[in-house]
Design an enzyme around this catalytic site. Structure first.
Site, PDB file in Angstrom:
ATOM      1  N   LYS A 194       0.793  -1.245   0.000  1.00 21.97           N
ATOM      2  CA  LYS A 194       0.000   0.000   0.000  1.00 21.97           C
ATOM      3  C   LYS A 194       0.822   1.290   0.000  1.00 21.97           C
ATOM      4  O   LYS A 194       0.435   2.268   0.635  1.00 21.97           O
ATOM      5  CB  LYS A 194      -0.943   0.015   1.206  1.00 21.97           C
ATOM      6  CG  LYS A 194      -1.990  -1.081   1.165  1.00 21.97           C
ATOM      7  CD  LYS A 194      -2.891  -1.055   2.362  1.00 21.97           C
ATOM      8  CE  LYS A 194      -2.242  -1.580   3.589  1.00 21.97           C
ATOM      9  NZ  LYS A 194      -3.182  -2.055   4.622  1.00 21.97           N
ATOM     10  N   ASP A 224      -5.866  -6.220  10.306  1.00 22.91           N
ATOM     11  CA  ASP A 224      -7.199  -5.584  10.334  1.00 22.91           C
ATOM     12  C   ASP A 224      -8.326  -6.562   9.981  1.00 22.91           C
ATOM     13  O   ASP A 224      -9.439  -6.466  10.518  1.00 22.91           O
ATOM     14  CB  ASP A 224      -7.262  -4.323   9.446  1.00 22.91           C
ATOM     15  CG  ASP A 224      -6.726  -4.538   8.037  1.00 22.91           C
ATOM     16  OD1 ASP A 224      -6.249  -5.644   7.729  1.00 22.91           O
ATOM     17  OD2 ASP A 224      -6.780  -3.570   7.242  1.00 22.91           O
TER      18      ASP A 224
END
Ligand code: BGC
Length: 423
Positions: free
Chosen positions: A133, A168
């Site tokens: 990311k 997450d």
């Protein structure tokens, strides 16, 4: 998936999370959580109130604050990044009147949601395998993020103990299961994408730790890496250019076709190409259109949301925000169609991933899938496109697969996992 469960270093990392129990709903206590996702970083105080005597849905109270992680921090020195986290935690504690430096008070317990591929050796120990990311901060790959955070707390004299390291997806799954025990998958469709699910321990041949009493383990699939070898997914020339020019070439192939960090960039590459061949905008381009990552996925959402006859808002986006001098109605229709194709491809690929996992764990008869992330929450028609694709893949059984929006799960989940680890 089976290859990843059998041995290390496979494309799908299938990482055992060390979370072997879903919460019962009766957990209580106050915990801190620190949540580094993709675009945001949050500090939360999570109070678990349990289900109470009435057997009602378990309650969670949260105080939280979001901070923005600048590009300089993402790509600078790791120690600066972790010092920034510790500074944010200190600021949050001061603002909320929580003591963390006074030895008269108990140490605070914190769950750390660190949303990157980490191999784990304990619930609070791991190593970052590689950044994703757009993060490239130095001195972090190969290191234990828990230790790096704990060291930063020491440097800042904060009496906070990091009790869990949580992806997450795992946090989202656990937080949702606190309220709905039929939850077996946790998925993120946001800046990045990934899935975690509940696996039987006897189906994880590479697991050589103790056999948990539950007989289960949450596995972080790291599905974003799917098809890194480039043999399954039908890539376009735009996907190949995006990959070559990205911060992590040859990594996260599926993520680059699915997640929010990349969709706008795929769209920009298509539009720039069609402008260069004269098929769009009478051959006129703009500096915005030729600048990498200048089109945010949120702009694509806006384009898809415009149902007016003349596509008036698409015009605003193209002419005012992307600085194309003049667009025709035909240009705008083509641009909208391109957005639809890229957005639909993403949702359908995500649905294929869900179908694969639900089939693998034999839950086609009943499965709740908790999904968090900006794409699923805000991108127009995303959930419906996923549901349509699921129906095409698994037929009528799609009706038994509930795709539900789970908000703020990753922070809550980290706190719950800290509570489970602390018990
Ligand atoms: C990371 C995953 C994470 C996902 C969603 C991916 O880039 O590799 O660990 O769960 O993004 O945040």
């Amino acid at each position: 998936m089976d290859r990843g469960l059998a041995a290390p270093n496979q494309t799908l990392k299938m990482i055992p999370s060390f979370v072997v129990n879903l919460p019962k709903g009766s957990e209580t206590g106050t915990y801190l959580a620190l949540d580094l996702g993709g675009s945001n970083f949050r500090v939360c105080e999570v109070t678990l109130e349990g289900a109470g005597s009435s057997g009602a849905v378990s309650n969670v109270r949260m105080r939280q604050r979001k901070y923005v992680v600048s590009d300089d921090l993402k790509t600078g020195r790791g120690t600066d990044l972790f010092d920034f986290f510790a500074d944010c935690v200190r600021e949050f504690l001061v603002e909320n009147g929580i003591h963390a430096t006074d030895p008269a008070h108990n140490e605070l317990v914190l769950g750390f949601t660190f949303s990157f591929p980490c191999s784990q050796t304990a619930i609070n120990k791991g190593a970052l395998m590689h950044w994703t990311k757009g993060f490239t901060a130095s001195g972090v790959e190969g290191q234990d993020p828990v230790q790096l955070l704990q060291d930063a707390f020491h440097r800042k004299q904060l009496r906070v103990r990091v009790a869990s390291l949580v992806n997450d997806t795992v946090g989202t799954l656990v937080a949702h299961a606190y309220q709905d025990p039929s939850t077996h998958l946790g998925i993120i469709l946001g800046t990045g994408t990934n899935a975690a699910y509940v696996e039987r321990i006897d189906r994880i041949p590479k697991w050589d730790g103790p056999i948990p009493a539950s007989g289960k383990m949450i596995v972080n699939t790291e599905w974003g890496a799917f098809d890194q070898e480039g043999v399954v997914l039908p890539l376009t020339s735009y996907d190949s250019v995006l990959d070559r020019q990205s911060a992590h070439p040859h990594l996260q192939t599926y993520e680059k076709m699915v997640s929010g960090l990349y969709l706008g960039e795929v769209m920009r590459l298509v539009l720039a190409d069609l402008a260069s061949t004269g098929e769009l905008f009478r051959g006129v381009s703009s500096t915005v259109l030729t600048t990498p990552y200048s089109i945010d996925t949120a702009l694509m959402s806006r384009i898809e949301r415009d149902h007016s006859a003349e596509l008036a808002d698409v015009r605003v986006v193209l002419e005012d925000l992307i600085s194309i001098p003049k667009t025709s109605a035909e240009d705008r229709r083509i641009v909208k169609r391109v957005a639809e194709l890229i957005g639909t491809r993403s949702a359908r690929l995500a649905a294929a991933g869900v179908a694969a996992i639900v089939s693998k764990i034999n839950r086609l008869d009943d499965c709740t899938v908790a999904i968090d992330g900006s794409l699923f929450e805000h991108y127009p028609h995303y959930a419906n496109r996923m549901r349509d694709a699921l129906r095409e893949i698994v037929g009528i059984a799609a009706d038994n697969i509930l795709l539900v929006q789970a908000r703020d799960g990753s922070g809550q989940g980290a706190a719950l996992i800290a509570a489970l680890a602390d018990a």
